[in-house]
Design a protein around this motif. Structure first.
Motif, PDB file in Angstrom:
ATOM      1  N   THR A 207       0.836  -1.203   0.000  1.00  0.00           N
ATOM      2  CA  THR A 207       0.000   0.000   0.000  1.00  0.00           C
ATOM      3  C   THR A 207       0.874   1.258   0.000  1.00  0.00           C
ATOM      4  O   THR A 207       0.642   2.199  -0.739  1.00  0.00           O
ATOM      5  CB  THR A 207      -0.893   0.037   1.271  1.00  0.00           C
ATOM      6  N   GLY A 208       1.846   1.224   0.884  1.00  0.00           N
ATOM      7  CA  GLY A 208       2.736   2.381   1.014  1.00  0.00           C
ATOM      8  C   GLY A 208       4.113   2.005   0.503  1.00  0.00           C
ATOM      9  O   GLY A 208       4.233   1.350  -0.506  1.00  0.00           O
ATOM     10  N   VAL A 209       5.121   2.432   1.189  1.00  0.00           N
ATOM     11  CA  VAL A 209       6.473   2.101   0.739  1.00  0.00           C
ATOM     12  C   VAL A 209       7.404   1.934   1.939  1.00  0.00           C
ATOM     13  O   VAL A 209       8.380   2.658   2.107  1.00  0.00           O
ATOM     14  CB  VAL A 209       7.037   3.176  -0.208  1.00  0.00           C
ATOM     15  N   LEU A 210       7.053   0.931   2.793  1.00  0.00           N
ATOM     16  CA  LEU A 210       7.837   0.686   4.000  1.00  0.00           C
ATOM     17  C   LEU A 210       9.315   0.467   3.663  1.00  0.00           C
ATOM     18  O   LEU A 210       9.643  -0.275   2.749  1.00  0.00           O
ATOM     19  CB  LEU A 210       7.294  -0.552   4.720  1.00  0.00           C
ATOM     20  N   GLY A 211      10.169   1.118   4.424  1.00  0.00           N
ATOM     21  CA  GLY A 211      11.602   0.896   4.254  1.00  0.00           C
ATOM     22  C   GLY A 211      12.159   1.575   3.012  1.00  0.00           C
ATOM     23  O   GLY A 211      13.263   1.270   2.593  1.00  0.00           O
ATOM     24  N   ALA A 212      11.389   2.461   2.452  1.00  0.00           N
ATOM     25  CA  ALA A 212      11.874   3.148   1.259  1.00  0.00           C
ATOM     26  C   ALA A 212      12.874   4.216   1.659  1.00  0.00           C
ATOM     27  O   ALA A 212      12.511   5.346   1.939  1.00  0.00           O
ATOM     28  CB  ALA A 212      10.708   3.766   0.502  1.00  0.00           C
ATOM     29  N   ASP A 213      14.145   3.862   1.700  1.00  0.00           N
ATOM     30  CA  ASP A 213      15.161   4.820   2.105  1.00  0.00           C
ATOM     31  C   ASP A 213      15.619   5.649   0.920  1.00  0.00           C
ATOM     32  O   ASP A 213      16.148   6.727   1.086  1.00  0.00           O
ATOM     33  CB  ASP A 213      16.362   4.092   2.717  1.00  0.00           C
ATOM     34  N   THR A 214      15.423   5.116  -0.251  1.00  0.00           N
ATOM     35  CA  THR A 214      15.825   5.869  -1.439  1.00  0.00           C
ATOM     36  C   THR A 214      14.617   6.057  -2.334  1.00  0.00           C
ATOM     37  O   THR A 214      13.664   5.268  -2.295  1.00  0.00           O
ATOM     38  CB  THR A 214      16.911   5.121  -2.229  1.00  0.00           C
ATOM     39  N   LEU A 215      14.670   7.097  -3.122  1.00  0.00           N
ATOM     40  CA  LEU A 215      13.591   7.353  -4.065  1.00  0.00           C
ATOM     41  C   LEU A 215      13.469   6.207  -5.054  1.00  0.00           C
ATOM     42  O   LEU A 215      12.379   5.945  -5.568  1.00  0.00           O
ATOM     43  CB  LEU A 215      13.864   8.661  -4.811  1.00  0.00           C
ATOM     44  N   GLY A 216      14.591   5.494  -5.300  1.00  0.00           N
ATOM     45  CA  GLY A 216      14.566   4.351  -6.223  1.00  0.00           C
ATOM     46  C   GLY A 216      13.560   3.296  -5.789  1.00  0.00           C
ATOM     47  O   GLY A 216      12.936   2.632  -6.629  1.00  0.00           O
ATOM     48  N   ASP A 217      13.366   3.168  -4.463  1.00  0.00           N
ATOM     49  CA  ASP A 217      12.437   2.155  -3.958  1.00  0.00           C
ATOM     50  C   ASP A 217      10.986   2.497  -4.284  1.00  0.00           C
ATOM     51  O   ASP A 217      10.156   1.607  -4.435  1.00  0.00           O
ATOM     52  CB  ASP A 217      12.563   2.019  -2.424  1.00  0.00           C
ATOM     53  N   ILE A 218      10.658   3.796  -4.317  1.00  0.00           N
ATOM     54  CA  ILE A 218       9.247   4.138  -4.546  1.00  0.00           C
ATOM     55  C   ILE A 218       8.923   4.272  -6.030  1.00  0.00           C
ATOM     56  O   ILE A 218       7.772   4.130  -6.429  1.00  0.00           O
ATOM     57  CB  ILE A 218       8.797   5.420  -3.781  1.00  0.00           C
ATOM     58  N   GLY A 219       9.949   4.517  -6.851  1.00  0.00           N
ATOM     59  CA  GLY A 219       9.754   4.724  -8.291  1.00  0.00           C
ATOM     60  C   GLY A 219       8.772   3.751  -8.929  1.00  0.00           C
ATOM     61  O   GLY A 219       7.780   4.163  -9.553  1.00  0.00           O
ATOM     62  N   PRO A 220       9.004   2.444  -8.740  1.00  0.00           N
ATOM     63  CA  PRO A 220       8.159   1.453  -9.431  1.00  0.00           C
ATOM     64  C   PRO A 220       6.692   1.519  -9.019  1.00  0.00           C
ATOM     65  O   PRO A 220       5.816   1.044  -9.745  1.00  0.00           O
ATOM     66  CB  PRO A 220       8.763   0.119  -8.994  1.00  0.00           C
ATOM     67  N   TYR A 221       6.373   2.073  -7.871  1.00  0.00           N
ATOM     68  CA  TYR A 221       4.989   2.110  -7.384  1.00  0.00           C
ATOM     69  C   TYR A 221       4.203   3.303  -7.921  1.00  0.00           C
ATOM     70  O   TYR A 221       3.010   3.408  -7.696  1.00  0.00           O
ATOM     71  CB  TYR A 221       4.952   2.192  -5.854  1.00  0.00           C
ATOM     72  N   LEU A 222       4.888   4.229  -8.524  1.00  0.00           N
ATOM     73  CA  LEU A 222       4.227   5.495  -8.875  1.00  0.00           C
ATOM     74  C   LEU A 222       3.557   5.443 -10.240  1.00  0.00           C
ATOM     75  O   LEU A 222       4.108   4.917 -11.192  1.00  0.00           O
ATOM     76  CB  LEU A 222       5.245   6.643  -8.858  1.00  0.00           C
TER      77      LEU A 222
END
Lengths: 267, 267
Positions: free
Chosen positions: A52-67
């Motif tokens: 649902t969210g982006v737990l542990g997303a320390d870098t923007l790279g982690d959230i990129g794929p979810y957007l």
């Protein structure tokens, strides 16, 4: 809104209370904060779920794929050059922009969040080369909706200016407090005499240490230049005091007095 | 009360309003201030007459001959060593004591005076060797009557401590303002970005220039020592930032944070 500390949660509260969004989702690392935010009705949906969210997303790279394509991504950090370089790594379809709301408190965390934190504050927007004008306008609309004042500024220029008006004052306050504490070791009565001048000049020394460590680490050259510029001015005052050069000292002190009196704080 | 500026007139107003004295007499140099003080009912009798008051009394030597034996004479200056040496020259029958109410405003003059200025402020009393215990007690009674807190402190020790907690913060605020103004010459937008951190750290730079020139001139060695102590702490922070020595930097910043958070301002 990713991160429900002072800044993120205050933004959620304004968005909710003013009914500015269809839905306000908040993502926090700690489950306690997720619960706090939900029960305080700071958000419509709070989560630390990695899907649902982006737990542990320390870098923007982690959230990129979810957007989703076209999504506006704005950070709220205090320095802009490094984060804008990281934002540039987001997938091409995403619209990134650097953001810096210029307000805050000494206290951090969800507990410190409040409606109206951004009222009358300057909120710097640093678009990337690829950021579309419509995305800058959307970011400015969000900023204006929470009653802040958007100022569009290139990242490096932002960092150079805030080094002098925010990061330097913090270091001065910290060094002043350390100097007073050093005297206080031999003569603790100094704390009893300290009044309004020390109170205000040293206030920001009580700011969150980790936040300023991050700021100093990501704005090193501009901060060092600002310290050196300040040092030249203090050395000059010191030398005039030592030489009892009153007319010249008066000139310098009166110029600063005039500059400081002319400037009107917004908040 | 000789001198009806911010400090003197505020004291008169408290003494009058609280009906603490049989008669409150105020002496001012300018006729306009005499009239202002009288019509504002800040005093019972206002004068610039050299016989009733002490017009043109630039030195304590001028007022000495007019004083009755046993009269308590207290000054309200910001440094104590030089003035206590001057007070020592008063006729033997007079009872002198140094005084320093540790509060104020950026604005000076009779117009800025108000009841309650001294409430909760620390008011340092520096007795001379010859000052009788009853005179110290009378001075403390006056201080307590206007709701300030008397602290008895030897003159040199007072000057050493206020150099760090008052005179140094002023010079830092002034040098910070000068540094920001220097950046502002090329990039005036810096004034728009300046927020709470700059506002508070630089506030005292707007203080009365002449007052601080007098302070700096009468407390030179202690002020220079305070600047040098501060410089050592700022240099240390600068070097840690430059070397990216984060653990050690964290230790210094956290120590200042703790010291500043522990201290509670009185006003």
């Amino acid at each position: 809104v990713i991160g429900l500390g002072l800044m993120g949660a205050s933004l959620c509260m304004d968005l909710k209370q003013k009914q500015l969004c269809r839905e306000v989702r908040g993502v926090a690392r700690r489950t306690q904060t997720v619960l706090d935010a939900f029960f305080a009705e700071a958000v419509d949906l709070a989560t630390n779920d990695p899907h649902t969210g982006v737990l542990g997303a320390d870098t923007l790279g982690d959230i990129g794929p979810y957007l989703w394509p076209g999504t506006l991504v704005m950070d709220m950090g205090s320095t802009k050059t490094e984060i804008c370089a990281a934002l540039a790594q987001l997938p091409e379809a995403v619209q990134p922009i650097g953001g810096h709301p210029m307000c805050g408190k000494e206290t951090a965390g969800f507990e410190a969040a409040e409606c109206g934190l951004y009222r009358n504050a300057t909120w710097v927007l640093s678009p990337l080369a690829r950021t579309a004008p419509e995305s800058v306008a959307l970011a400015a609309e969000l900023v204006t909706a929470v009653e802040a004042r958007p100022v569009v500024l290139e990242a490096a220029r932002h960092d150079r200016l805030v080094a002098s008006i925010s990061h330097l004052p913090y270091l001065l306050a910290s060094a002043l407090t350390a100097a007073v504490a050093e005297v206080g070791v031999d003569d603790p009565q100094i704390w009893e005499l300290a009044a309004g001048g020390f109170r205000d000049t040293s206030r920001v020394a009580a700011s969150d240490t980790q936040m300023f460590l991050d700021i100093l680490a990501t704005n090193r050259p501009a901060v060092l230049a600002a310290i050196d510029r300040f040092d030249r001015h203090l050395d000059q005052l010191r030398s005039l005091v030592e030489r009892s050069a009153e007319p010249e000292l008066r000139q310098h002190l009166a110029a600063s007095r005039q500059a400081r009196s002319r400037w009107k704080p917004r908040q």
